[in-house]
Design a protein around this motif. Structure first.
Motif, PDB file in Angstrom:
ATOM      1  N   ARG A  91       3.822   1.972   9.242  1.00  0.00           N
ATOM      2  CA  ARG A  91       2.738   2.019   8.254  1.00  0.00           C
ATOM      3  C   ARG A  91       1.418   2.410   8.916  1.00  0.00           C
ATOM      4  NH1 ARG A  91      -0.958  -0.936   5.033  1.00  0.00           N
ATOM      5  NH2 ARG A  91      -0.760  -0.297   2.847  1.00  0.00           N
ATOM      6  N   ARG A 106      -2.545   3.992  -0.901  1.00  0.00           N
ATOM      7  CA  ARG A 106      -1.471   3.933  -1.909  1.00  0.00           C
ATOM      8  C   ARG A 106      -0.470   5.075  -1.717  1.00  0.00           C
ATOM      9  NH1 ARG A 106      -5.904   5.672  -4.930  1.00  0.00           N
ATOM     10  NH2 ARG A 106      -5.682   7.746  -5.884  1.00  0.00           N
ATOM     11  N   ASP A 109       1.940   4.009   0.927  1.00  0.00           N
ATOM     12  CA  ASP A 109       2.969   3.132   0.358  1.00  0.00           C
ATOM     13  C   ASP A 109       4.000   3.932  -0.439  1.00  0.00           C
ATOM     14  OD1 ASP A 109       1.742   0.895   1.456  1.00  0.00           O
ATOM     15  OD2 ASP A 109       0.488   0.552  -0.311  1.00  0.00           O
ATOM     16  N   SER A 113       8.064   4.097   0.436  1.00  0.00           N
ATOM     17  CA  SER A 113       9.095   3.784  -0.554  1.00  0.00           C
ATOM     18  C   SER A 113      10.042   4.959  -0.756  1.00  0.00           C
ATOM     19  CB  SER A 113       8.427   3.421  -1.888  1.00  0.00           C
ATOM     20  OG  SER A 113       9.379   3.209  -2.902  1.00  0.00           O
ATOM     21  N   GLU A 118      10.690   0.728   3.600  1.00  0.00           N
ATOM     22  CA  GLU A 118      10.010  -0.536   3.261  1.00  0.00           C
ATOM     23  C   GLU A 118      10.365  -1.665   4.224  1.00  0.00           C
ATOM     24  OE1 GLU A 118      11.904   1.271   1.140  1.00  0.00           O
ATOM     25  OE2 GLU A 118      11.222   1.043  -0.946  1.00  0.00           O
TER      26      GLU A 118
END
Length: 305
Positions: A91, A106, A109, A113, A118
């Motif tokens: 991340r 965002r 993220d 995904s 994740e």
């Protein structure tokens, strides 16, 4: 869209890329094939400005990649999945790159995904398996939601589920109107993924055509036939220019005629067919045929050491 025009790359007296021109069109997955040393990686590096051509040009949507004000939004590239600081988490790696382009967290993220990261997003990249490293590389390429993707061997190290996922992802990206340039040594997978093929040999383009056209040019097309009258059918089609190979008491393989011609011939002499199956050349066979004179490194025959 990627446009390469007369690309040439020399290293001293050695020519790695020799007057190469091609187009990668939007809405298609273009397979980039060639034996080791054919020049694929060099060309991919020239596309994204990591190598400078000796002569010729390569542009994305009409401009050089190095001149783009927001390169991640223009081209997403996976050239080396290992080009990640091993001490950073997945991340944080993505967040660091995102901030160079003002991309919000965002979106980080979202790509985590999308690529199935994740469960390992907070794990250091240095502890990743090869397959997870590939997924992180793909996530990085997708970060800017680019219109063009350049992916060098993205399925290396992936399990069967991962290979299928990459295939579906590439097809989906192309369906959205993006241009996807994809290299791989998995011919069976390329046959299911690509719309168009560019095949290199010794730094030159030796094929630039649709997958269907490459397979058709490979020849070797035969038709498997099963009938209880193989001799009668064989005797009838040979004068028509067919070659017949016996496979079993009730099964033959016919070349030189297509399935429609064989069916018509059988009907003329009252022979019932239980099977009539065209056999096309595989992409692997077509590739080997195209590149047989362009292989730089050949394996020795198997035998005692």
């Amino acid at each position: 869209m990627i446009e390469a025009r007369h690309l040439t790359k020399r290293h001293g007296a050695s020519v790695a890329v020799d007057d190469v021109s091609f187009t990668v069109a939007p809405g298609t997955v273009t397979g980039f094939l060639g034996p080791n040393g054919a020049g694929k990686s060099t060309i991919m590096r020239m596309i994204v400005g990591l190598a400078r051509p000796t002569s010729g040009t390569v542009t994305i949507d009409g401009r050089r990649y190095a001149g783009s004000p927001a390169p991640l939004q223009q081209v997403g590239a996976l050239l080396d999945a290992g080009a990640v600081h091993p001490g950073r988490t997945a991340r944080n790696h993505l967040r660091t790159i995102a901030r160079t382009h003002g991309i919000p967290d965002r979106r980080v993220d979202e790509v985590i995904s999308l690529t199935g990261l994740e469960s390992v997003a907070r794990r250091r990249a240095g502890a990743f398996s090869l397959g997870m490293g590939q997924r992180l590389g793909i996530a990085t390429a997708l970060l800017g939601d680019p219109d063009t993707l350049v992916l060098d061997e993205p399925v290396n190290g992936l399990d069967p589920e991962g290979v299928i996922w990459v295939r579906q992802l590439c097809r989906h990206l192309a369906s959205e109107g993006r241009a996807v340039l994809l290299s791989s040594h998995l011919m069976s997978e390329m046959a299911q993924t690509a719309d168009h093929l560019i095949v290199l040999g010794r730094g030159r383009v030796i094929a630039d055509a649709s997958v269907a056209d490459v397979l058709a040019r490979a020849g070797g097309g035969t038709v498997a036939v099963r009938t209880d009258a193989v001799d009668r059918l064989a005797d009838f089609v040979r004068p028509m220019g067919a070659t017949v190979t016996y496979l079993a008491a009730d099964r033959i393989e016919i070349s030189g005629l297509d399935a429609d011609e064989i069916a018509l011939a059988a009907s003329r002499i009252g022979v019932t067919l239980f099977e009539l199956t065209p056999q096309r050349a595989s992409l692997e066979a077509a590739f080997l045929g195209l590149t047989e004179d362009s292989v730089e490194y050949r394996s020795g025959s198997a035998g005692r050491a």
